[in-house]
Design a protein around this motif. Structure first.
Motif, short mmCIF file in Angstrom:
data_model
loop_
_atom_site.label_atom_id
_atom_site.label_comp_id
_atom_site.label_asym_id
_atom_site.label_seq_id
_atom_site.Cartn_x
_atom_site.Cartn_y
_atom_site.Cartn_z
N TRP A 1 23.60 87.19 -1.88
CA TRP A 1 24.16 87.47 -0.56
C TRP A 1 24.35 86.19 0.23
O TRP A 1 25.36 86.00 0.92
CB TRP A 1 23.23 88.42 0.19
N ALA B 1 28.01 84.69 1.58
CA ALA B 1 28.07 85.06 2.99
C ALA B 1 29.39 84.62 3.63
O ALA B 1 29.97 85.35 4.44
CB ALA B 1 26.89 84.46 3.75
N THR B 2 29.88 83.44 3.23
CA THR B 2 31.15 82.98 3.81
C THR B 2 32.33 83.86 3.39
O THR B 2 33.31 83.98 4.13
CB THR B 2 31.42 81.53 3.37
N LEU C 1 31.89 87.17 2.61
CA LEU C 1 31.65 88.49 3.18
C LEU C 1 31.94 88.53 4.67
O LEU C 1 32.31 89.57 5.22
CB LEU C 1 30.20 88.91 2.93
N TYR C 2 31.77 87.40 5.34
CA TYR C 2 31.98 87.33 6.80
C TYR C 2 32.95 86.18 7.12
O TYR C 2 32.56 85.17 7.72
CB TYR C 2 30.65 87.12 7.53
N GLN D 1 33.46 84.95 10.81
CA GLN D 1 32.36 84.24 11.45
C GLN D 1 32.06 82.91 10.78
O GLN D 1 31.01 82.32 11.00
CB GLN D 1 31.10 85.12 11.43
N SER D 2 32.97 82.45 9.95
CA SER D 2 32.76 81.22 9.20
C SER D 2 33.53 80.04 9.75
O SER D 2 33.78 79.06 9.05
CB SER D 2 33.15 81.44 7.72
N PRO E 1 27.11 81.71 8.44
CA PRO E 1 27.31 81.92 7.01
C PRO E 1 27.23 80.62 6.20
O PRO E 1 26.74 80.62 5.07
CB PRO E 1 28.71 82.55 6.93
#
Length: 299
Positions: free
Chosen positions: A224, A228-229, A231-232, A235-236, A254
């Motif tokens: 995860w 993260a970058t 998946l989101y 927000q990156s 992220p």
């Protein structure tokens, strides 16, 4: 003579035939299971003193590596060497990476002392103290991991505003402390979770099931963190922040959390392999039931 433990091969009785030439009857010296077992190290007041001194000395070394460049003028001076145009790096900056490394070793030693003490005394309090040390290390690593997100201006401040004044190198400390602090914190908490002081005196029990569950959770958390970058994506992206005459950029969370992927997967894989080792060295269920029934009969 008590029955030997399951899985333990008891040697044949030793025959004392030193008087056979005289016609005497050989003396049979029985060898019990206790004679073949290696005594486990104890834990005493002397053990606490030695462990405490080692931890304090290591923490002192970490503090010296961290603060030398700011409080010892010679440690931040760029010295010229014999070669033309060659300048030696200040030794204060050279030893800076030793600060988080020694602090990590000290935390690991402190937690190990509590774990060994809990196994010796079968104390849940000492086990909880080891878990507390692991939690402190994990929180410290998490703060270091998100330091660029929490304090972006700290990483973009001038390297040295005044000629003879070197600020405390928090930015370098945070960058170097993330991986070791996260790793030692996860290792300590994994050991506390998998082992239990309950069991035989100076011993303990290990849970392969707990090791497999915890290892799988850590590996999943690592995946995860790495993705993260992806998946989101919204927000990156960082934002510009102006502080005085300097402009800095925030580090999206992220991107920061991706640094935790390495320690998470390393400890997770290690715990999974530990669980496999526990499973491989544990006696079969039938042998455990037989040993427990024999122990009940003797009592």
């Amino acid at each position: 003579m008590p029955a030997p433990s399951a899985g333990l091969v008891t040697p044949a009785p030793v025959t004392n035939d030193s008087e056979d030439a005289l016609g005497a009857t050989p003396e049979v010296i029985p060898v019990t299971a206790a004679d073949t077992q290696t005594p486990e190290p104890g834990w005493s007041a002397r053990s606490w003193i030695i462990a405490s001194i080692a931890v304090l000395v290591t923490f002192a070394g970490a503090a010296f590596c961290f603060l030398a460049v700011s409080f010892i003028p010679s440690s931040s001076t760029w010295a010229t060497t014999n070669g033309p145009g060659v300048v030696a790096s200040p030794w204060g900056y050279t030893i800076l990476p030793g600060a988080p490394a020694l602090a990590t070793a000290a935390l690991g030693m402190l937690a190990a002392a509590f774990v060994l003490g809990s196994r010796h005394y079968r104390s849940q309090w000492l086990r909880g103290a080891a878990a507390l040390v692991g939690t402190v290390a994990l929180v410290g690593g998490t703060i270091a991991c998100f330091s660029t997100t929490l304090w972006p201006d700290l990483f973009y401040q001038p390297y040295q505003e005044q000629e003879n004044v070197v600020p405390i190198q928090w930015s370098m400390m945070f960058q170097w402390a993330t991986a070791p602090f996260l790793t030692v914190g996860l290792c300590i908490l994994s050991v506390v979770a998998v082992t239990s002081p309950e069991g035989k005196p100076r011993g303990g029990v290990y849970s392969a099931k707990t090791a497999f569950v915890m290892g799988a959770v850590l590996v999943a958390a690592a995946l995860w963190a790495w993705f993260a970058t992806s998946l989101y994506p919204l927000q990156s992206h960082g934002e510009a922040i102006t502080t005085g005459d300097y402009e800095s950029w925030t580090n999206p969370w992220p991107n920061a959390v991706a640094q935790a992927g390495g320690p998470l997967v390393m400890v997770g894989a290690g715990v999974l392999l530990w669980g496999a080792l526990i499973l491989a060295t544990s006696p079969p269920a039938a042998a455990r039931r037989e040993e427990s029934s024999e122990a009940g009969e003797e009592s």
